[in-house]
Design a protein around this motif. Structure first.
Motif, PDB file in Angstrom:
ATOM      1  N   LEU A 114       0.827  -1.207   0.000  1.00 17.38           N
ATOM      2  CA  LEU A 114       0.000   0.000   0.000  1.00 17.38           C
ATOM      3  C   LEU A 114       0.862   1.258   0.000  1.00 17.38           C
ATOM      4  O   LEU A 114       1.960   1.265   0.548  1.00 17.38           O
ATOM      5  N   THR A 115       0.346   2.311  -0.598  1.00 19.56           N
ATOM      6  CA  THR A 115       0.980   3.622  -0.551  1.00 19.56           C
ATOM      7  C   THR A 115       0.192   4.482   0.441  1.00 19.56           C
ATOM      8  O   THR A 115      -0.926   4.110   0.829  1.00 19.56           O
ATOM      9  N   PRO A 116       0.720   5.636   0.850  1.00 19.86           N
ATOM     10  CA  PRO A 116      -0.067   6.526   1.700  1.00 19.86           C
ATOM     11  C   PRO A 116      -1.425   6.894   1.092  1.00 19.86           C
ATOM     12  O   PRO A 116      -2.422   6.993   1.803  1.00 19.86           O
ATOM     13  N   VAL A 117      -1.478   7.049  -0.227  1.00 18.83           N
ATOM     14  CA  VAL A 117      -2.762   7.342  -0.893  1.00 18.83           C
ATOM     15  C   VAL A 117      -3.714   6.156  -0.730  1.00 18.83           C
ATOM     16  O   VAL A 117      -4.900   6.331  -0.471  1.00 18.83           O
ATOM     17  N   ASP A 118      -3.192   4.938  -0.867  1.00 22.73           N
ATOM     18  CA  ASP A 118      -4.024   3.746  -0.682  1.00 22.73           C
ATOM     19  C   ASP A 118      -4.573   3.679   0.741  1.00 22.73           C
ATOM     20  O   ASP A 118      -5.729   3.308   0.947  1.00 22.73           O
ATOM     21  N   ILE A 119      -3.738   4.019   1.709  1.00 18.75           N
ATOM     22  CA  ILE A 119      -4.164   3.990   3.111  1.00 18.75           C
ATOM     23  C   ILE A 119      -5.304   4.982   3.311  1.00 18.75           C
ATOM     24  O   ILE A 119      -6.319   4.656   3.939  1.00 18.75           O
ATOM     25  N   HIS A 120      -5.167   6.167   2.757  1.00 23.25           N
ATOM     26  CA  HIS A 120      -6.253   7.158   2.820  1.00 23.25           C
ATOM     27  C   HIS A 120      -7.524   6.601   2.173  1.00 23.25           C
ATOM     28  O   HIS A 120      -8.611   6.682   2.741  1.00 23.25           O
ATOM     29  N   ASN A 121      -7.359   6.037   0.970  1.00 24.14           N
ATOM     30  CA  ASN A 121      -8.526   5.512   0.249  1.00 24.14           C
ATOM     31  C   ASN A 121      -9.181   4.344   0.976  1.00 24.14           C
ATOM     32  O   ASN A 121     -10.410   4.203   0.936  1.00 24.14           O
ATOM     33  N   LEU A 122      -8.393   3.505   1.637  1.00 24.62           N
ATOM     34  CA  LEU A 122      -8.965   2.412   2.432  1.00 24.62           C
ATOM     35  C   LEU A 122      -9.787   2.949   3.588  1.00 24.62           C
ATOM     36  O   LEU A 122     -10.853   2.430   3.905  1.00 24.62           O
ATOM     37  N   GLU A 123      -9.282   3.971   4.221  1.00 21.50           N
ATOM     38  CA  GLU A 123      -9.968   4.518   5.382  1.00 21.50           C
ATOM     39  C   GLU A 123     -11.266   5.226   4.992  1.00 21.50           C
ATOM     40  O   GLU A 123     -12.264   5.157   5.700  1.00 21.50           O
ATOM     41  N   TYR A 124     -11.264   5.881   3.827  1.00 13.60           N
ATOM     42  CA  TYR A 124     -12.426   6.649   3.393  1.00 13.60           C
ATOM     43  C   TYR A 124     -13.210   5.987   2.256  1.00 13.60           C
ATOM     44  O   TYR A 124     -14.201   6.541   1.786  1.00 13.60           O
ATOM     45  N   LEU A 125     -12.760   4.820   1.794  1.00 11.66           N
ATOM     46  CA  LEU A 125     -13.416   4.070   0.710  1.00 11.66           C
ATOM     47  C   LEU A 125     -13.572   4.940  -0.531  1.00 11.66           C
ATOM     48  O   LEU A 125     -14.659   5.067  -1.083  1.00 11.66           O
ATOM     49  N   GLN A 126     -12.463   5.498  -1.027  1.00 15.05           N
ATOM     50  CA  GLN A 126     -12.554   6.506  -2.075  1.00 15.05           C
ATOM     51  C   GLN A 126     -11.818   6.206  -3.372  1.00 15.05           C
ATOM     52  O   GLN A 126     -11.868   7.028  -4.274  1.00 15.05           O
ATOM     53  N   ASP A 127     -11.125   5.097  -3.500  1.00 14.33           N
ATOM     54  CA  ASP A 127     -10.394   4.844  -4.745  1.00 14.33           C
ATOM     55  C   ASP A 127     -11.408   4.647  -5.870  1.00 14.33           C
ATOM     56  O   ASP A 127     -12.188   3.691  -5.856  1.00 14.33           O
ATOM     57  N   LYS A 128     -11.383   5.552  -6.845  1.00 14.38           N
ATOM     58  CA  LYS A 128     -12.392   5.506  -7.910  1.00 14.38           C
ATOM     59  C   LYS A 128     -12.273   4.252  -8.765  1.00 14.38           C
ATOM     60  O   LYS A 128     -13.270   3.749  -9.270  1.00 14.38           O
ATOM     61  N   GLN A 129     -11.072   3.729  -8.894  1.00 14.52           N
ATOM     62  CA  GLN A 129     -10.908   2.495  -9.662  1.00 14.52           C
ATOM     63  C   GLN A 129     -11.606   1.337  -8.956  1.00 14.52           C
ATOM     64  O   GLN A 129     -12.235   0.496  -9.600  1.00 14.52           O
ATOM     65  N   VAL A 130     -11.507   1.286  -7.650  1.00 15.26           N
ATOM     66  CA  VAL A 130     -12.211   0.256  -6.878  1.00 15.26           C
ATOM     67  C   VAL A 130     -13.712   0.488  -6.984  1.00 15.26           C
ATOM     68  O   VAL A 130     -14.481  -0.449  -7.254  1.00 15.26           O
ATOM     69  N   LEU A 131     -14.138   1.726  -6.791  1.00 17.18           N
ATOM     70  CA  LEU A 131     -15.573   2.038  -6.826  1.00 17.18           C
ATOM     71  C   LEU A 131     -16.191   1.724  -8.186  1.00 17.18           C
ATOM     72  O   LEU A 131     -17.332   1.285  -8.264  1.00 17.18           O
ATOM     73  N   GLN A 132     -15.435   1.909  -9.265  1.00 20.08           N
ATOM     74  CA  GLN A 132     -15.944   1.608 -10.607  1.00 20.08           C
ATOM     75  C   GLN A 132     -16.106   0.107 -10.837  1.00 20.08           C
ATOM     76  O   GLN A 132     -16.833  -0.307 -11.735  1.00 20.08           O
ATOM     77  N   ASN A 133     -15.443  -0.703 -10.024  1.00 27.30           N
ATOM     78  CA  ASN A 133     -15.508  -2.157 -10.187  1.00 27.30           C
ATOM     79  C   ASN A 133     -16.404  -2.831  -9.154  1.00 27.30           C
ATOM     80  O   ASN A 133     -16.410  -4.065  -9.062  1.00 27.30           O
ATOM     81  N   LEU A 134     -17.150  -2.055  -8.389  1.00 32.55           N
ATOM     82  CA  LEU A 134     -18.054  -2.637  -7.391  1.00 32.55           C
ATOM     83  C   LEU A 134     -19.123  -3.487  -8.072  1.00 32.55           C
ATOM     84  O   LEU A 134     -19.559  -3.155  -9.186  1.00 32.55           O
ATOM     85  N   PRO A 135     -19.562  -4.554  -7.430  1.00 32.08           N
ATOM     86  CA  PRO A 135     -20.691  -5.306  -7.976  1.00 32.08           C
ATOM     87  C   PRO A 135     -21.887  -4.360  -8.133  1.00 32.08           C
ATOM     88  O   PRO A 135     -22.200  -3.597  -7.230  1.00 32.08           O
ATOM     89  N   GLY A 136     -22.483  -4.353  -9.313  1.00 29.27           N
ATOM     90  CA  GLY A 136     -23.603  -3.457  -9.570  1.00 29.27           C
ATOM     91  C   GLY A 136     -23.179  -2.107 -10.111  1.00 29.27           C
ATOM     92  O   GLY A 136     -24.017  -1.269 -10.412  1.00 29.27           O
ATOM     93  N   GLY A 137     -21.878  -1.872 -10.226  1.00 30.99           N
ATOM     94  CA  GLY A 137     -21.389  -0.630 -10.809  1.00 30.99           C
ATOM     95  C   GLY A 137     -21.003   0.434  -9.794  1.00 30.99           C
ATOM     96  O   GLY A 137     -21.131   0.244  -8.584  1.00 30.99           O
ATOM     97  N   PHE A 138     -20.564   1.555 -10.327  1.00 31.19           N
ATOM     98  CA  PHE A 138     -20.048   2.653  -9.506  1.00 31.19           C
ATOM     99  C   PHE A 138     -21.109   3.195  -8.561  1.00 31.19           C
ATOM    100  O   PHE A 138     -22.263   3.391  -8.925  1.00 31.19           O
ATOM    101  N   ARG A 139     -20.674   3.424  -7.336  1.00 33.11           N
ATOM    102  CA  ARG A 139     -21.474   4.143  -6.352  1.00 33.11           C
ATOM    103  C   ARG A 139     -20.529   4.571  -5.243  1.00 33.11           C
ATOM    104  O   ARG A 139     -19.463   4.004  -5.055  1.00 33.11           O
TER     105      ARG A 139
END
Length: 156
Positions: free
Chosen positions: A88-113
């Motif tokens: 993980l990078t510091p940005v990843d740690i931030h995104n894990l804590e706030y659930l904000q990585d757009k690449q992850v969010l775009q791959n959520l089951p059912g699509g982006f949200r």
């Protein structure tokens, strides 16, 4: 984006499984939040131990990761070091804590949200989706030499 590797993928899946099975979760607690639960999977430290170490620094995991120095021996630095050691990078740690990585969010089951950082079910689906995304990236980088199996079969 994090470095895709087996240890990180396994840690994310184990953490999602622990949360699904009722592991203590409290977003406002360094030892039981998103990163705190991931650290419990990686380090096998208790929620209380992580909380004690995290309080040697100032701020939330985002600030702790930004202030991270790999040279110091401060206990919170050791925790952040564990997270960076698994890819993980510091940005990843931030995104894990706030659930904000757009690449992850775009791959959520059912699509982006957008997900809520302090909702157990959202953390679980984020961690699982992140693990799946990293696994796909890891598999993309694995090359099997052409004809390898045919050569081995011919010699048997």
């Amino acid at each position: 984006m994090a470095y895709p590797n087996f240890e990180l993928i396994t840690a994310l899946r184990n953490t999602a499984g622990r949360l699904r099975n009722g592991a203590n979760y409290a977003w406002g607690n360094h030892g039981a939040c998103n990163c705190g639960n991931l650290l419990q999977s990686v380090t096998h430290l208790s929620k209380q131990e992580i909380l004690q170490y995290a309080h040697t620094g100032i701020g939330e995991w985002t600030e702790l990761a930004e202030d991270y120095c790999g040279i110091t021996d401060a206990p919170v630095s050791l925790l952040v070091h564990k997270l960076t050691n698994i890819g993980l990078t510091p940005v990843d740690i931030h995104n894990l804590e706030y659930l904000q990585d757009k690449q992850v969010l775009q791959n959520l089951p059912g699509g982006f949200r957008w997900l809520k950082r302090n909702v157990r079910e959202d953390v679980i689906v984020y961690f699982e989706t992140f693990a799946n995304l990293l696994e796909d990236k890891l598999l993309e980088n694995i090359e099997i030499p052409t004809g390898l199996f045919m050569q081995q079969a011919a010699t048997v």
